[in-house]
Design a protein around this motif. Structure first.
Motif, PDB file in Angstrom:
ATOM      1  N   ARG A 151       0.828  -1.213   0.000  1.00  0.00           N
ATOM      2  CA  ARG A 151       0.000   0.000   0.000  1.00  0.00           C
ATOM      3  C   ARG A 151       0.857   1.256   0.000  1.00  0.00           C
ATOM      4  O   ARG A 151       0.454   2.300  -0.511  1.00  0.00           O
ATOM      5  CB  ARG A 151      -0.947   0.000   1.213  1.00  0.00           C
ATOM      6  N   LEU A 152       2.072   1.155   0.573  1.00  0.00           N
ATOM      7  CA  LEU A 152       2.989   2.302   0.568  1.00  0.00           C
ATOM      8  C   LEU A 152       3.718   2.419  -0.773  1.00  0.00           C
ATOM      9  O   LEU A 152       4.498   3.346  -0.977  1.00  0.00           O
ATOM     10  CB  LEU A 152       4.016   2.152   1.695  1.00  0.00           C
ATOM     11  N   GLY A 153       3.481   1.458  -1.691  1.00  0.00           N
ATOM     12  CA  GLY A 153       4.050   1.560  -3.030  1.00  0.00           C
ATOM     13  C   GLY A 153       5.318   0.747  -3.251  1.00  0.00           C
ATOM     14  O   GLY A 153       5.958   0.879  -4.299  1.00  0.00           O
ATOM     15  N   PHE A 154       5.691  -0.080  -2.275  1.00  0.00           N
ATOM     16  CA  PHE A 154       6.908  -0.876  -2.437  1.00  0.00           C
ATOM     17  C   PHE A 154       6.598  -2.173  -3.183  1.00  0.00           C
ATOM     18  O   PHE A 154       5.603  -2.836  -2.898  1.00  0.00           O
ATOM     19  CB  PHE A 154       7.523  -1.199  -1.074  1.00  0.00           C
ATOM     20  N   PRO A 155       7.446  -2.561  -4.146  1.00  0.00           N
ATOM     21  CA  PRO A 155       7.209  -3.772  -4.948  1.00  0.00           C
ATOM     22  C   PRO A 155       7.633  -5.035  -4.193  1.00  0.00           C
ATOM     23  O   PRO A 155       8.613  -5.679  -4.539  1.00  0.00           O
ATOM     24  CB  PRO A 155       8.086  -3.539  -6.186  1.00  0.00           C
ATOM     25  N   VAL A 156       6.875  -5.364  -3.153  1.00  0.00           N
ATOM     26  CA  VAL A 156       7.209  -6.504  -2.305  1.00  0.00           C
ATOM     27  C   VAL A 156       6.428  -7.724  -2.762  1.00  0.00           C
ATOM     28  O   VAL A 156       5.219  -7.663  -2.968  1.00  0.00           O
ATOM     29  CB  VAL A 156       6.882  -6.182  -0.835  1.00  0.00           C
ATOM     30  N   VAL A 157       7.122  -8.848  -2.932  1.00  0.00           N
ATOM     31  CA  VAL A 157       6.484 -10.086  -3.372  1.00  0.00           C
ATOM     32  C   VAL A 157       6.090 -10.948  -2.168  1.00  0.00           C
ATOM     33  O   VAL A 157       5.133 -11.712  -2.210  1.00  0.00           O
ATOM     34  CB  VAL A 157       7.420 -10.870  -4.312  1.00  0.00           C
ATOM     35  N   GLY A 158       6.845 -10.829  -1.086  1.00  0.00           N
ATOM     36  CA  GLY A 158       6.538 -11.618   0.099  1.00  0.00           C
ATOM     37  C   GLY A 158       7.233 -11.062   1.322  1.00  0.00           C
ATOM     38  O   GLY A 158       8.267 -10.397   1.206  1.00  0.00           O
ATOM     39  N   ALA A 159       6.648 -11.311   2.498  1.00  0.00           N
ATOM     40  CA  ALA A 159       7.279 -10.877   3.747  1.00  0.00           C
ATOM     41  C   ALA A 159       6.943 -11.880   4.844  1.00  0.00           C
ATOM     42  O   ALA A 159       5.814 -12.345   4.951  1.00  0.00           O
ATOM     43  CB  ALA A 159       6.801  -9.476   4.136  1.00  0.00           C
ATOM     44  N   ARG A 160       7.963 -12.246   5.626  1.00  0.00           N
ATOM     45  CA  ARG A 160       7.769 -13.143   6.771  1.00  0.00           C
ATOM     46  C   ARG A 160       8.433 -12.489   7.972  1.00  0.00           C
ATOM     47  O   ARG A 160       9.523 -11.909   7.854  1.00  0.00           O
ATOM     48  CB  ARG A 160       8.428 -14.503   6.515  1.00  0.00           C
ATOM     49  N   ASP A 181      11.980 -11.101   6.751  1.00  0.00           N
ATOM     50  CA  ASP A 181      12.497 -11.615   5.475  1.00  0.00           C
ATOM     51  C   ASP A 181      11.611 -11.087   4.358  1.00  0.00           C
ATOM     52  O   ASP A 181      10.408 -11.340   4.335  1.00  0.00           O
ATOM     53  CB  ASP A 181      12.486 -13.148   5.479  1.00  0.00           C
ATOM     54  N   LEU A 182      12.219 -10.360   3.432  1.00  0.00           N
ATOM     55  CA  LEU A 182      11.458  -9.756   2.338  1.00  0.00           C
ATOM     56  C   LEU A 182      11.867 -10.370   1.006  1.00  0.00           C
ATOM     57  O   LEU A 182      13.043 -10.645   0.777  1.00  0.00           O
ATOM     58  CB  LEU A 182      11.725  -8.243   2.289  1.00  0.00           C
ATOM     59  N   GLU A 183      10.893 -10.575   0.148  1.00  0.00           N
ATOM     60  CA  GLU A 183      11.159 -10.961  -1.238  1.00  0.00           C
ATOM     61  C   GLU A 183      10.815  -9.749  -2.095  1.00  0.00           C
ATOM     62  O   GLU A 183       9.649  -9.334  -2.154  1.00  0.00           O
ATOM     63  CB  GLU A 183      10.303 -12.177  -1.615  1.00  0.00           C
TER      64      GLU A 183
END
Lengths: 85, 85
Positions: free
Chosen positions: A27-36, B42-44
């Motif tokens: 939502r902040l515009g970062f191209p993130v594919v996944g987060a753990r 951990d970010l992808e």
């Protein structure tokens, strides 16, 4: 001796905190594919022997720091390299 | 590209979770001198450029992942080494 323990949710285990972080970053515009999201525990131990330290920390993980059913543990000890458990 | 972010309470900042872990480990008989608890994220990312990745993650930390007043951030990017921020 300082030891760092990384405790992460295992692959396939639901991680609501990671999902929240991923959604917020998108939502902040970062191209993130996944987060753990997991925990980092920095321990100061009363021993200078890396082998003894690793053994102690493995027992700490089994008894308190991690839930082996749903979490994986990585132990980082100076001068001894990291290890997955 | 996978990036690991370690978010820790700064030195001097109260860390109740770390105190609880330290106390519990001592009661279990472990010779622990200190314990601090933080988060590992951990970010992808949708980029293969380590320089761009680091820049993005630094902005993520400033906007969402960490509170710079009370937390320090360590960004680990493969093939680029770690950095304290």
């Amino acid at each position: 001796m300082k030891v760092t323990v990384l405790v992460r949710p295992k692959v396939g285990i639901l991680d609501p905190q990671g999902e929240a972080v991923e959604g917020s970053l998108r939502r902040l515009g970062f191209p993130v594919v996944g987060a753990r999201v997991g925990r980092v525990v920095d321990l100061e131990l009363d021993t200078a022997d890396p082998v003894e330290a690793r053994e102690q920390v493995q027992r700490m993980c089994a008894e308190l720091l991690a839930n082996p059913l749903i979490e994986s543990v990585e132990i980082e000890i100076p001068d001894a390299g990291g290890s997955q458990a």
